[in-house]
Design a protein around this motif. Structure first.
Motif, PDB file in Angstrom:
ATOM      1  N   LEU A 195      60.978  89.017  47.326  1.00 24.79           N
ATOM      2  CA  LEU A 195      60.389  90.021  46.439  1.00 24.79           C
ATOM      3  C   LEU A 195      60.022  89.404  45.088  1.00 24.79           C
ATOM      4  N   ILE A 196      60.888  88.562  44.547  1.00 23.14           N
ATOM      5  CA  ILE A 196      60.624  87.894  43.267  1.00 23.14           C
ATOM      6  C   ILE A 196      59.408  86.981  43.383  1.00 23.14           C
ATOM      7  N   LEU A 204      55.740  87.223  41.464  1.00 21.88           N
ATOM      8  CA  LEU A 204      55.162  86.137  40.660  1.00 21.88           C
ATOM      9  C   LEU A 204      53.787  85.736  41.171  1.00 21.88           C
ATOM     10  N   SER A 205      53.619  85.797  42.488  1.00 16.87           N
ATOM     11  CA  SER A 205      52.356  85.384  43.109  1.00 16.87           C
ATOM     12  C   SER A 205      51.985  86.407  44.173  1.00 16.87           C
ATOM     13  N   THR A 233      54.529  86.958  53.151  1.00 14.24           N
ATOM     14  CA  THR A 233      55.985  87.009  53.341  1.00 14.24           C
ATOM     15  C   THR A 233      56.477  85.746  54.032  1.00 14.24           C
ATOM     16  N   ALA A 234      55.710  85.263  55.016  1.00 11.94           N
ATOM     17  CA  ALA A 234      56.106  84.045  55.733  1.00 11.94           C
ATOM     18  C   ALA A 234      56.164  82.857  54.778  1.00 11.94           C
ATOM     19  N   GLU A 235      55.177  82.741  53.895  1.00 13.12           N
ATOM     20  CA  GLU A 235      55.154  81.629  52.938  1.00 13.12           C
ATOM     21  C   GLU A 235      56.290  81.761  51.927  1.00 13.12           C
ATOM     22  N   ALA A 236      56.572  82.992  51.506  1.00 15.15           N
ATOM     23  CA  ALA A 236      57.686  83.206  50.577  1.00 15.15           C
ATOM     24  C   ALA A 236      59.019  82.857  51.229  1.00 15.15           C
ATOM     25  N   CYS A 237      59.148  83.153  52.516  1.00 14.45           N
ATOM     26  CA  CYS A 237      60.382  82.806  53.241  1.00 14.45           C
ATOM     27  C   CYS A 237      60.568  81.291  53.320  1.00 14.45           C
ATOM     28  N   LEU A 293      54.778  77.327  43.360  1.00 14.52           N
ATOM     29  CA  LEU A 293      53.878  78.467  43.218  1.00 14.52           C
ATOM     30  C   LEU A 293      52.617  78.075  42.457  1.00 14.52           C
ATOM     31  N   GLN A 294      52.744  77.135  41.519  1.00 11.69           N
ATOM     32  CA  GLN A 294      51.559  76.617  40.847  1.00 11.69           C
ATOM     33  C   GLN A 294      50.628  75.943  41.850  1.00 11.69           C
ATOM     34  N   VAL A 295      51.209  75.158  42.742  1.00 13.72           N
ATOM     35  CA  VAL A 295      50.418  74.502  43.789  1.00 13.72           C
ATOM     36  C   VAL A 295      49.722  75.555  44.639  1.00 13.72           C
ATOM     37  N   TYR A 296      50.477  76.579  45.020  1.00 18.02           N
ATOM     38  CA  TYR A 296      49.904  77.641  45.853  1.00 18.02           C
ATOM     39  C   TYR A 296      48.711  78.300  45.158  1.00 18.02           C
ATOM     40  N   GLU A 297      48.886  78.645  43.882  1.00 14.68           N
ATOM     41  CA  GLU A 297      47.806  79.314  43.147  1.00 14.68           C
ATOM     42  C   GLU A 297      46.579  78.423  43.047  1.00 14.68           C
TER      43      GLU A 297
END
Length: 694
Positions: A428-429, A433-434, A439-443, A471-475
């Motif tokens: 959830l956090i 943030l992003s 959900t799979a990527e957050a897991c 998360l910076q890389v992801y964005e």
């Protein structure tokens, strides 16, 4: 019947007539009063502590309380009530400047008096005159906002000014009534009576409405934070203009029309192309007097003073203002917090915090922060080990927002009594943030951070495992793209933003460490699972001179920092695997090519009894995850390099694994190439074009 009785009868009658409207207003007023009451002892301020007057046994005493800091833009709401008197004074001051700018000359009595919030259940109609004035105007402004949106009060003010031909702040009663009607507010008889009673003034033996006093009673929320946000927006826009002179053309180019929705501007036709931009420009052009198309800071403030009067919520105004110009409101707030502790840099210089000042800031913001968490914060910020944290580094990491989300969403604690996030809480956090992350990527990020496998993540672990950087890389890799994979060139651009010193070979080594199947494109999940960012950060920690090479002694020191349980033979085997025999050093490229960190973490993942060996089935599953190969290929690799003698069930040790890794990797590459060749030949026979994709 006395005048008071008539007044009460009118009021009672019309309350009944407008029952639903009054119920809604009373509910809103009650909520505002409650918020003011609960936050009266709180303050958002720039200092460390402040004196607060307290009453105890009838005596006035003083006590020191820690100033509260807003970590996200929503946090500023808590301190708004405590600053109400200062905000009111600031609002009256700028409103008087607005009047002078418009050529309106008014008496001092046209300034509104400050009044404290009315407690819930109070009969306002029996209160003192200033209280009744403020309450009446507040309710009218609320109806204008509901009818005409955030620009409604600006439209009303400009309309009243245009009718004031004498420029004295006074208008005929019916003129004011008509202006309100034009702006969506039809006054009932009892409201017209109140308007006359509260704001009338005699002029040449006739009674007029002091419309400037009426407006002034509604301008009371121009807080320091609101003004700072407006000034920030002006500065950002001005810097995009020649000679830093803001123009209407710059407003048109930089405005983000998506913020102007039907929720804040009810008349907007959201289906009409360009409707938001047209509405925005129409309201901006009103009241701008410069014929050369330029806008001064004062005019910019005057515009937003009107807009501010339509927002009772502090954070909603800040959010609307910042996002109108592409400014992340939480980034702006982080900047204001940072600058409270860092002296502004000179012309062209960046704001900087030294180590001790940075730690001082953390102690000031958080009452109970421990040294481990402080070190984790500093490790995230000062990656280059320069001993300084720049403002841009602080903003880019979004660390204050992460901390607020963590504190808000995490309920449980670990064995040390510290907050510890479960999988669901951390997901959830991360998604807060992003928002675009699945959900799979957050897991995957959760598992990335849960190195000890205890199922929970402390905030220190959250920071130490570089989730914010991931998360910076992801964005970056998902910016402006709907694809779920990215190429070596695209990954290289992102990595070079983080480390401009990376050369082509190092970027290739990073990509190869991620692209284990040789498909030519990788996903964010693969990037995380490769552990390449963790490995590079670890290497950089010991590469103090930024030579991209470590001596054997320094390399072994790095290995022991990562894991203190290596045996001497394992350390030697790893060194033999990565050290260049000519130079006697380990380069960043060779370290990433072998990806020792991932090898160790994967081995430990399946070595559940910590016996430092895996049985053949465990080893097979591990290799399958490492190389993303099928069962047949993995079994072939194991049989070739780790032949089973008789019926022995002896496991494969980490030492054997490392000693054979180079050959293991070479054979896997050969299998991948053979498969690709076979697929190409098959495509050629069928007259198709071969395009190998993951």
């Amino acid at each position: 019947m006395t005048a008071a009785d008539e007044y009460q009868a009118e009021t009672t009658f019309d309350y009944t007539q407008e029952h639903e409207q009054e119920q809604e207003e009373q509910a809103i007023d009650s909520a505002e009063a409650s918020a003011a009451e609960t936050s009266a002892a709180e303050e958002f301020s720039a200092g460390f502590s402040r004196p607060v007057k307290a009453t105890k046994t009838g005596k006035q005493t003083w006590r020191l309380v820690k100033a509260s800091f807003a970590l996200t833009v929503k946090d500023v709401e808590s301190g708004a009530a405590a600053n109400a008197e200062g905000d009111h004074s600031r609002s009256q001051d700028i409103f008087q400047r607005v009047l002078r700018h418009a050529g309106i000359v008014v008496e001092a009595s046209s300034m509104a008096e400050f009044t404290k919030p009315v407690p819930a259940g109070t009969n306002v109609h029996e209160a003192e005159l200033p209280v009744r004035r403020n309450d009446f105007t507040k309710k009218i402004f609320r109806r204008i906002r509901k009818a005409n949106g955030v620009y409604g009060i600006r439209t009303l003010r400009l309309m009243l000014h245009s009718m004031d031909l004498n420029n004295d702040g006074l208008l005929n009663f019916r003129s004011v009534e008509g202006a309100l009607l034009q702006n969506g507010v039809r006054l009932l008889e009892w409201e017209l009576h109140h308007l006359q009673e509260l704001f009338s003034r005699e002029k040449r033996q006739e009674w007029y409405i002091d419309y400037c006093l009426f407006l002034a009673c509604g301008y009371k929320s121009w807080s320091k934070k609101r003004e700072e946000a407006v000034v920030e927006a002006f500065d950002v826009l001005s810097k995009k203009c020649p000679a830093n002179i803001l123009t209407m053309q710059a407003l048109m180019r930089n405005f983000h029309p998506e913020v102007l929705t039907a929720d804040v501007y009810p008349d907007l036709d959201e289906h009409a192309e360009g409707a938001s931009m047209s509405a925005f420009m129409r309201h901006w052009s009103q009241g701008i007097e410069n014929t050369d198309g330029t806008i001064t800071l004062e005019e910019f403030k005057y515009h937003y003073l009107d807009v501010s009067a339509g927002f009772t919520s502090e954070w909603e105004f800040l959010d609307f203002t910042c996002r109108s110009w592409g400014i992340d409101p939480d980034d702006w707030l982080a900047k204001t917090v940072f600058r409270q502790f860092a002296p502004p840099g000179g012309e062209g210089e960046e704001d900087i915090l030294g180590t001790e000042d940075f730690k001082r800031m953390l102690h000031a913001i958080f009452n109970n922060i421990d040294e481990d968490e402080i070190d984790a914060w500093y490790g995230v910020m000062d990656e280059d080990r320069s001993g300084e944290v720049s403002l841009q580094e602080f903003i880019d990491r979004k660390i204050l927002k992460a901390k607020r989300l963590y504190d808000d969403h995490v309920k449980g604690v670990d064995e040390n009594g510290s907050k510890a996030a479960t999988k669901d809480e951390l997901v959830l956090i991360i998604q807060s943030l992003s928002p675009k992350i699945s959900t799979a990527e957050a897991c995957v990020l959760y598992h990335y951070a849960d190195l000890d496998g205890n199922g929970t993540i402390s905030f220190t672990e959250f920071l130490e495992n570089q989730l914010l950087k991931l998360l910076q890389v992801y964005e970056q890799v998902n910016k402006g793209s709907t694809r779920k994979t990215f190429s070596e060139e695209e990954l290289g651009l992102v990595m070079k933003q983080m480390d401009p010193g990376l050369d082509k070979d190092e970027v290739h080594a990073i990509f190869k460490a991620v692209d284990t199947d040789g498909g030519g494109s990788v996903s964010f999940v693969e990037f995380c699972q490769s552990q390449v960012l963790r490995a590079k950060t670890l290497f950089d920690r010991y590469d103090i001179d930024r030579s991209r090479a470590l001596t054997e002694h320094k390399f072994v020191e790095m290995l022991r920092f990562f894991d203190s349980t290596w045996t001497e033979d394992e350390e030697k085997a790893i060194c033999n695997l990565v050290i260049n025999p000519q130079t006697g050093k380990v380069t960043l490229s060779s370290f990433l090519n072998t990806n020792i960190i991932k090898l160790k973490l994967l081995f430990d993942k399946y070595d559940r009894d910590r016996g430092r060996s895996l049985d053949r089935n465990e080893f097979k599953v591990m290799l399958k995850e490492l190389f993303t190969s099928d069962d047949k290929d993995v079994q072939e690799l194991i049989n070739a390099l780790y032949p089973q003698e008789d019926d022995s069930d002896e496991g494969i040790t980490f030492l054997q694994y490392v000693r054979n890794f180079k050959e293991l990797n070479r054979r896997n590459d050969a299998l991948v190439l053979a498969k690709r060749r076979k697929a190409r030949e098959k495509a050629k026979r069928m007259g198709l074009v071969f395009n190998y994709q993951d």
